[in-house]
Design a protein around this motif. Sequence first.
Motif, PDB file in Angstrom:
ATOM      1  N   PHE A  53      17.605  80.639  -9.538  1.00 44.77           N
ATOM      2  CA  PHE A  53      17.373  79.204  -9.415  1.00 44.77           C
ATOM      3  C   PHE A  53      18.632  78.460  -9.822  1.00 44.77           C
ATOM      4  O   PHE A  53      19.208  78.712 -10.868  1.00 44.77           O
ATOM      5  CB  PHE A  53      16.202  78.747 -10.298  1.00 44.77           C
ATOM      6  N   GLY A  54      19.087  77.555  -8.962  1.00 43.27           N
ATOM      7  CA  GLY A  54      20.258  76.749  -9.274  1.00 43.27           C
ATOM      8  C   GLY A  54      21.563  77.320  -8.757  1.00 43.27           C
ATOM      9  O   GLY A  54      22.594  76.701  -8.859  1.00 43.27           O
ATOM     10  N   GLY A  55      21.542  78.503  -8.213  1.00 45.80           N
ATOM     11  CA  GLY A  55      22.757  79.103  -7.683  1.00 45.80           C
ATOM     12  C   GLY A  55      22.680  80.609  -7.756  1.00 45.80           C
ATOM     13  O   GLY A  55      22.465  81.153  -8.823  1.00 45.80           O
ATOM     14  N   VAL A  56      22.829  81.265  -6.639  1.00 49.91           N
ATOM     15  CA  VAL A  56      22.616  82.704  -6.605  1.00 49.91           C
ATOM     16  C   VAL A  56      23.859  83.496  -6.220  1.00 49.91           C
ATOM     17  O   VAL A  56      23.775  84.703  -6.057  1.00 49.91           O
ATOM     18  CB  VAL A  56      21.464  83.069  -5.643  1.00 49.91           C
ATOM     19  N   LEU A  57      24.995  82.863  -6.080  1.00 45.87           N
ATOM     20  CA  LEU A  57      26.196  83.565  -5.631  1.00 45.87           C
ATOM     21  C   LEU A  57      26.486  84.788  -6.491  1.00 45.87           C
ATOM     22  O   LEU A  57      26.698  85.884  -5.980  1.00 45.87           O
ATOM     23  CB  LEU A  57      27.405  82.632  -5.606  1.00 45.87           C
ATOM     24  N   ALA A  58      26.491  84.621  -7.801  1.00 44.46           N
ATOM     25  CA  ALA A  58      26.812  85.738  -8.696  1.00 44.46           C
ATOM     26  C   ALA A  58      25.806  86.863  -8.546  1.00 44.46           C
ATOM     27  O   ALA A  58      26.171  88.045  -8.495  1.00 44.46           O
ATOM     28  CB  ALA A  58      26.834  85.248 -10.140  1.00 44.46           C
ATOM     29  N   TRP A  92      30.137  85.499   3.375  1.00 48.67           N
ATOM     30  CA  TRP A  92      29.891  84.318   2.546  1.00 48.67           C
ATOM     31  C   TRP A  92      30.670  83.121   3.094  1.00 48.67           C
ATOM     32  O   TRP A  92      30.161  81.995   3.107  1.00 48.67           O
ATOM     33  CB  TRP A  92      30.274  84.594   1.097  1.00 48.67           C
ATOM     34  N   ALA A  93      31.884  83.353   3.568  1.00 45.08           N
ATOM     35  CA  ALA A  93      32.684  82.266   4.149  1.00 45.08           C
ATOM     36  C   ALA A  93      31.989  81.697   5.382  1.00 45.08           C
ATOM     37  O   ALA A  93      31.921  80.473   5.563  1.00 45.08           O
ATOM     38  CB  ALA A  93      34.083  82.763   4.505  1.00 45.08           C
ATOM     39  N   VAL A  94      31.464  82.567   6.223  1.00 42.43           N
ATOM     40  CA  VAL A  94      30.732  82.100   7.405  1.00 42.43           C
ATOM     41  C   VAL A  94      29.466  81.362   6.978  1.00 42.43           C
ATOM     42  O   VAL A  94      29.145  80.298   7.514  1.00 42.43           O
ATOM     43  CB  VAL A  94      30.382  83.283   8.344  1.00 42.43           C
ATOM     44  N   ALA A  95      28.755  81.898   5.993  1.00 42.37           N
ATOM     45  CA  ALA A  95      27.516  81.266   5.520  1.00 42.37           C
ATOM     46  C   ALA A  95      27.780  79.854   4.989  1.00 42.37           C
ATOM     47  O   ALA A  95      26.924  78.972   5.119  1.00 42.37           O
ATOM     48  CB  ALA A  95      26.869  82.126   4.434  1.00 42.37           C
ATOM     49  N   ILE A 108      30.030  77.677   6.074  1.00 51.25           N
ATOM     50  CA  ILE A 108      30.333  76.667   7.086  1.00 51.25           C
ATOM     51  C   ILE A 108      29.146  76.383   7.992  1.00 51.25           C
ATOM     52  O   ILE A 108      29.160  75.401   8.726  1.00 51.25           O
ATOM     53  CB  ILE A 108      31.568  77.039   7.936  1.00 51.25           C
ATOM     54  N   LEU A 109      28.124  77.235   7.930  1.00 47.21           N
ATOM     55  CA  LEU A 109      26.915  76.978   8.719  1.00 47.21           C
ATOM     56  C   LEU A 109      26.063  75.933   8.016  1.00 47.21           C
ATOM     57  O   LEU A 109      26.083  75.838   6.789  1.00 47.21           O
ATOM     58  CB  LEU A 109      26.115  78.277   8.882  1.00 47.21           C
ATOM     59  N   PRO A 110      25.287  75.169   8.774  1.00 48.92           N
ATOM     60  CA  PRO A 110      24.407  74.200   8.113  1.00 48.92           C
ATOM     61  C   PRO A 110      23.304  74.922   7.341  1.00 48.92           C
ATOM     62  O   PRO A 110      22.849  75.988   7.758  1.00 48.92           O
ATOM     63  CB  PRO A 110      23.827  73.389   9.278  1.00 48.92           C
ATOM     64  N   GLY A 111      22.932  74.362   6.221  1.00 52.56           N
ATOM     65  CA  GLY A 111      21.866  74.941   5.416  1.00 52.56           C
ATOM     66  C   GLY A 111      22.411  75.619   4.169  1.00 52.56           C
ATOM     67  O   GLY A 111      23.614  75.723   3.976  1.00 52.56           O
ATOM     68  N   PRO A 112      21.499  76.091   3.329  1.00 54.02           N
ATOM     69  CA  PRO A 112      21.903  76.754   2.086  1.00 54.02           C
ATOM     70  C   PRO A 112      22.667  78.061   2.373  1.00 54.02           C
ATOM     71  O   PRO A 112      22.249  78.862   3.207  1.00 54.02           O
ATOM     72  CB  PRO A 112      20.583  77.053   1.376  1.00 54.02           C
ATOM     73  N   ASN A 113      23.761  78.270   1.660  1.00 59.10           N
ATOM     74  CA  ASN A 113      24.635  79.419   1.888  1.00 59.10           C
ATOM     75  C   ASN A 113      23.897  80.745   1.805  1.00 59.10           C
ATOM     76  O   ASN A 113      24.077  81.621   2.647  1.00 59.10           O
ATOM     77  CB  ASN A 113      25.775  79.431   0.865  1.00 59.10           C
ATOM     78  N   VAL A 114      23.103  80.922   0.763  1.00 61.29           N
ATOM     79  CA  VAL A 114      22.457  82.214   0.559  1.00 61.29           C
ATOM     80  C   VAL A 114      21.374  82.463   1.610  1.00 61.29           C
ATOM     81  O   VAL A 114      21.134  83.604   1.990  1.00 61.29           O
ATOM     82  CB  VAL A 114      21.926  82.343  -0.887  1.00 61.29           C
ATOM     83  N   VAL A 115      20.755  81.412   2.103  1.00 64.69           N
ATOM     84  CA  VAL A 115      19.778  81.575   3.184  1.00 64.69           C
ATOM     85  C   VAL A 115      20.501  82.016   4.457  1.00 64.69           C
ATOM     86  O   VAL A 115      20.047  82.927   5.160  1.00 64.69           O
ATOM     87  CB  VAL A 115      18.979  80.274   3.403  1.00 64.69           C
ATOM     88  N   ASN A 116      21.632  81.405   4.740  1.00 64.75           N
ATOM     89  CA  ASN A 116      22.431  81.812   5.899  1.00 64.75           C
ATOM     90  C   ASN A 116      22.856  83.271   5.768  1.00 64.75           C
ATOM     91  O   ASN A 116      22.787  84.042   6.731  1.00 64.75           O
ATOM     92  CB  ASN A 116      23.668  80.927   6.039  1.00 64.75           C
TER      93      ASN A 116
END
Length: 188
Positions: free
Chosen positions: A28-33, A55-58, A60-68
Motif C-alpha cells: 500500500f502506498g508504493g510497491v516498486l521495492a 518498468w520503464a515501459v509501465a 509511460i503507459l497510462p495508469g498505475p505503473n505496477v498494474v501495467n
Amino acid sequence: MSTEAPSQHPKSLADLYISFTLLALQGFGGVLAIVQRELVEKKRWMTMEEFVEDWAVAQILPGPNVVNLSLMIGHRHFGFAGAMAALAGMLSVPLLIVLVLAVVYAQFAQHPEVVGALRGMSAVTAGLIIATGLKLIPALNNNPLGRTLALLFSALCFIGIAYFRLPLAYVLFSLGAITCIIAYRRLK
C-alpha cells in the motif's frame, strides 16, 4: 545482480493471481521495492535488466505503473488470460480492503494516532523507494545513456521537481525527450 535469463515462470493462472494479490497486499502506498524483490530476486520471473526495461515501459503507459507491469508479465506468460489474472490479482482483494478502510477511516480520521500512523507509513514508503532506486543503479550499466548520464538526468529531474517545484509532467516531458534523443542516437 545477474544478467542471466530468468530461471522460473509462473506455473498457472492461479499462481499469477495469487502472486500479484500478495504483491498488492504488501505494498500500500508504493510497491516498486516489493515488486522488484519478489519478481527478480525471489520468484526469478525476470532478470534485473528485464525489470528495468518493463518498468520503464509501465511508467509511460497510462495508469498505475505496477498494474501495467502486472498486465505485461501476465500477457507474456499466458496471453490475454494471464494479463487478466494478473490484473485481477492486483486489484480484487486490495479493492475490498480499501473499501473497508475508507468506511473505518471516515469514523476515525481525526484521531491523533491515525494521523501519526499515516505519517509514519509515508516515511517508510519514501525509504523503500530510495532503497529500490539504489538497488537498480547497477542495471544502468547496460543502458544506452550509461550510468553517469542516467544518474545526471535523474538528479536534474529530482532538482526540478523537489527544489524548483516544477510540474512533474513538464520535467518528465522535457528531460525524457532529451534522453530519448540521446539514447536513439547512441543506439543508431
